[in-house]
Motif scaffolding. Structure first.
Motif, PDB file in Angstrom:
ATOM      1  N   VAL A  18       0.799  -1.336   0.103  1.00 17.41           N
ATOM      2  CA  VAL A  18       0.028  -0.045   0.255  1.00 17.41           C
ATOM      3  C   VAL A  18       0.884   1.244   0.099  1.00 17.41           C
ATOM      4  O   VAL A  18       0.736   2.191  -0.824  1.00 17.41           O
ATOM      5  CB  VAL A  18      -0.961  -0.067   1.224  1.00 17.41           C
ATOM      6  CG1 VAL A  18      -1.654   1.397   1.232  1.00 17.41           C
ATOM      7  CG2 VAL A  18      -1.911  -1.195   1.288  1.00 17.41           C
ATOM      8  N   LYS A  19       1.889   1.130   1.035  1.00 18.98           N
ATOM      9  CA  LYS A  19       2.680   2.270   1.063  1.00 18.98           C
ATOM     10  C   LYS A  19       3.550   2.608  -0.241  1.00 18.98           C
ATOM     11  O   LYS A  19       3.646   3.827  -0.846  1.00 18.98           O
ATOM     12  CB  LYS A  19       3.845   2.190   2.122  1.00 18.98           C
ATOM     13  CG  LYS A  19       4.744   3.397   2.318  1.00 18.98           C
ATOM     14  CD  LYS A  19       5.714   3.043   3.557  1.00 18.98           C
ATOM     15  CE  LYS A  19       6.602   4.226   3.822  1.00 18.98           C
ATOM     16  NZ  LYS A  19       7.608   3.716   5.099  1.00 18.98           N
ATOM     17  N   LEU A  20       4.137   1.661  -0.722  1.00 16.18           N
ATOM     18  CA  LEU A  20       4.853   1.881  -2.163  1.00 16.18           C
ATOM     19  C   LEU A  20       3.857   2.124  -3.271  1.00 16.18           C
ATOM     20  O   LEU A  20       4.248   2.914  -4.249  1.00 16.18           O
ATOM     21  CB  LEU A  20       5.714   0.373  -2.726  1.00 16.18           C
ATOM     22  CG  LEU A  20       6.670  -0.293  -1.642  1.00 16.18           C
ATOM     23  CD1 LEU A  20       7.190  -1.406  -2.027  1.00 16.18           C
ATOM     24  CD2 LEU A  20       7.812   0.889  -1.934  1.00 16.18           C
ATOM     25  N   GLY A  21       2.720   1.710  -3.452  1.00 21.29           N
ATOM     26  CA  GLY A  21       1.901   2.056  -4.435  1.00 21.29           C
ATOM     27  C   GLY A  21       1.401   3.499  -4.424  1.00 21.29           C
ATOM     28  O   GLY A  21       1.309   4.287  -5.283  1.00 21.29           O
ATOM     29  N   LEU A  22       1.306   3.887  -3.176  1.00 22.20           N
ATOM     30  CA  LEU A  22       1.114   5.705  -2.807  1.00 22.20           C
ATOM     31  C   LEU A  22       2.214   6.419  -3.194  1.00 22.20           C
ATOM     32  O   LEU A  22       2.080   7.385  -4.012  1.00 22.20           O
ATOM     33  CB  LEU A  22       0.431   5.779  -1.392  1.00 22.20           C
ATOM     34  CG  LEU A  22       0.103   7.116  -1.330  1.00 22.20           C
ATOM     35  CD1 LEU A  22      -1.091   7.463  -2.096  1.00 22.20           C
ATOM     36  CD2 LEU A  22      -0.358   7.395   0.286  1.00 22.20           C
ATOM     37  N   ALA A  23       3.147   5.833  -2.939  1.00 17.40           N
ATOM     38  CA  ALA A  23       4.547   6.593  -3.426  1.00 17.40           C
ATOM     39  C   ALA A  23       4.793   6.731  -4.905  1.00 17.40           C
ATOM     40  O   ALA A  23       4.946   7.711  -5.521  1.00 17.40           O
ATOM     41  CB  ALA A  23       5.470   5.826  -2.930  1.00 17.40           C
TER      42      ALA A  23
END
Length: 417
Positions: A337-342
């Motif tokens: 989730v975090k990598l996708g938002l980045a």
């Protein structure tokens, strides 16, 4: 959440609506005093009282009414004439108790038709309200509506009386019903009415009604100042998690409520610390474009912050293959989730959305509502507003994620992407 601005606006606007006391048709009581069969010893006092009322000397007129009252063996017609004149004189000096006494006597004598009774009750309720007697004003406004009255002015009197008497539950119930009826009829509720709904909900501590009022205000009357007030109070709300500090800044940025260089600097640093250096770089650049950063004695410091963001972006890109492998190998989907938002902030929106969806599908999330909030943000950033709004409806966390999702959904409806 503090509502001082909205409260003062609501009360002020409603007070203006009360306006002058209703008088249409009430002047007939003076004519009645002359038309009814009264003896000369009574009639002379009432004639003098009528002249004083016409001259605006209402207190002196009341004295003449008392003199007429002192005449012995009065007839029913004389009593009616006295009470009619008393009402007019008492209204002139805002003596609501005397007005109520006169009204009850005239009503009991059958001297008032239904429409006239409503006019009298309207005047009595308004006079009590002006005198600051909320309980009596509410009593008479309730009588008015129970008798079939439907004046918008009297609805305002009733609402003001409820407010002054502290009956926020009644204000909330009645105002919400009015708002819903107007929406059902295809009309936009007035801003004053929605402000009143928000004020009553806040005073009563009804979080659900407060959120509803906020949403409707922002839907119908979106204003930078309203956004500033709501976002400024959001971190102080009971149960709001401190981890959403960056998210509050995100909404401040898109609603034009960054207060100066410190806000831009703080948001950029929070973004970088959270693993979103691309977002941090964008924030610094926006601050510079707005001539808030890069100016004056602190200009060099702002430039160094921009350079730091560029450096962190390089480091994040270099570390991405390893981070992606670790996220895929993890049993939980949080890192995806975090990598996708980045990636979304980097401009790789479609790929970012897929990564967040993969993280949600993997499950074992530490905070599932947060993931839905960020999936909606990623979808919105790629221009897919409809899907973003559908996703935000799935974020229902009571720790702030649900409220942030609702606010983003409201904002998205006023923006063309």
């Amino acid at each position: 959440m503090k509502r001082n601005i909205l409260a003062s606006a609501t009360l002020g606007a409603a007070a203006l609506l009360v306006g002058p006391l209703p008088q249409g048709g009430l002047g007939f009581v003076q004519a009645q005093a002359q038309a009814d069969a009264v003896r000369a010893e009574v009639g002379k006092h009432l004639k003098d009282a009528g002249a004083l009322i016409k001259a605006g000397k209402h207190r002196e007129a009341l004295a003449k009414v008392r003199e007429a009252e002192g005449v012995a063996n009065r007839t029913a017609a004389e009593n009616n004439a006295i009470e009619g004149t008393r009402f007019s004189a008492a209204m002139g000096v805002s003596d609501a108790d005397s007005m109520a006494k006169a009204f009850e006597a005239l009503k009991a004598a059958g001297r008032l038709a239904g429409a006239q009774q409503l006019q009298y009750m309207e005047a009595i309720a308004g006079t009590y309200l002006r005198a600051g007697n909320g309980a009596k004003a509410l009593e008479w406004s309730n009588k008015y509506f129970a008798a079939g009255g439907n004046s918008p002015t009297m609805k305002t009197v009733q609402t003001q009386a409820q407010l002054r008497s502290g009956d926020m539950g009644a204000v909330l119930k009645d105002t919400l019903a009015e708002v819903q009826a107007e929406e059902k009829a295809g009309k936009a509720p007035s801003q004053d009415k929605l402000n009143l709904l928000l004020y009553a909900a806040s005073k009563k501590g009804d979080a659900a009604a407060e959120s509803l009022a906020t949403e409707k205000l922002l839907n119908y009357y979106p204003r930078k100042e309203l956004w500033a007030q709501i976002l400024g109070g959001l971190p102080q709300r009971k149960g709001f998690a401190p981890r959403f500090g960056l998210d509050v800044y995100r909404l401040k940025l898109v609603t034009g409520n960054m207060r100066g260089a410190d806000d831009y600097m703080e948001m950029a640093q929070l973004a970088a610390q959270a693993g979103f250096p691309e977002e941090g770089k964008q924030v610094v650049e926006k601050g510079m474009a707005a001539n808030v950063l890069g100016q004056g004695a602190e200009g060099a410091r702002h430039k160094r912050l921009l350079d730091l963001m560029v450096k962190k972006i390089g480091e994040a890109k270099a570390a991405e293959p390893g981070a992606l492998k670790a996220a895929n190998d993890s049993k939980a989907g949080d890192d995806l989730v975090k990598l996708g938002l980045a990636k979304t902030f980097r401009g790789e929106g479609a790929e970012g959305v897929k990564l967040i969806q993969a993280g949600i599908a993997k499950g074992n999330l530490k905070r599932a509502d947060d993931a839905q909030l960020y999936l909606g943000l990623a979808q919105f950033n790629t221009g897919d507003t409809a899907r973003a709004q559908a996703t935000w409806r799935l974020a229902r966390g009571a720790d702030g994620s649900g409220e942030l999702a609702r606010l983003w959904s409201i904002h998205s409806r006023s923006v063309k992407k």
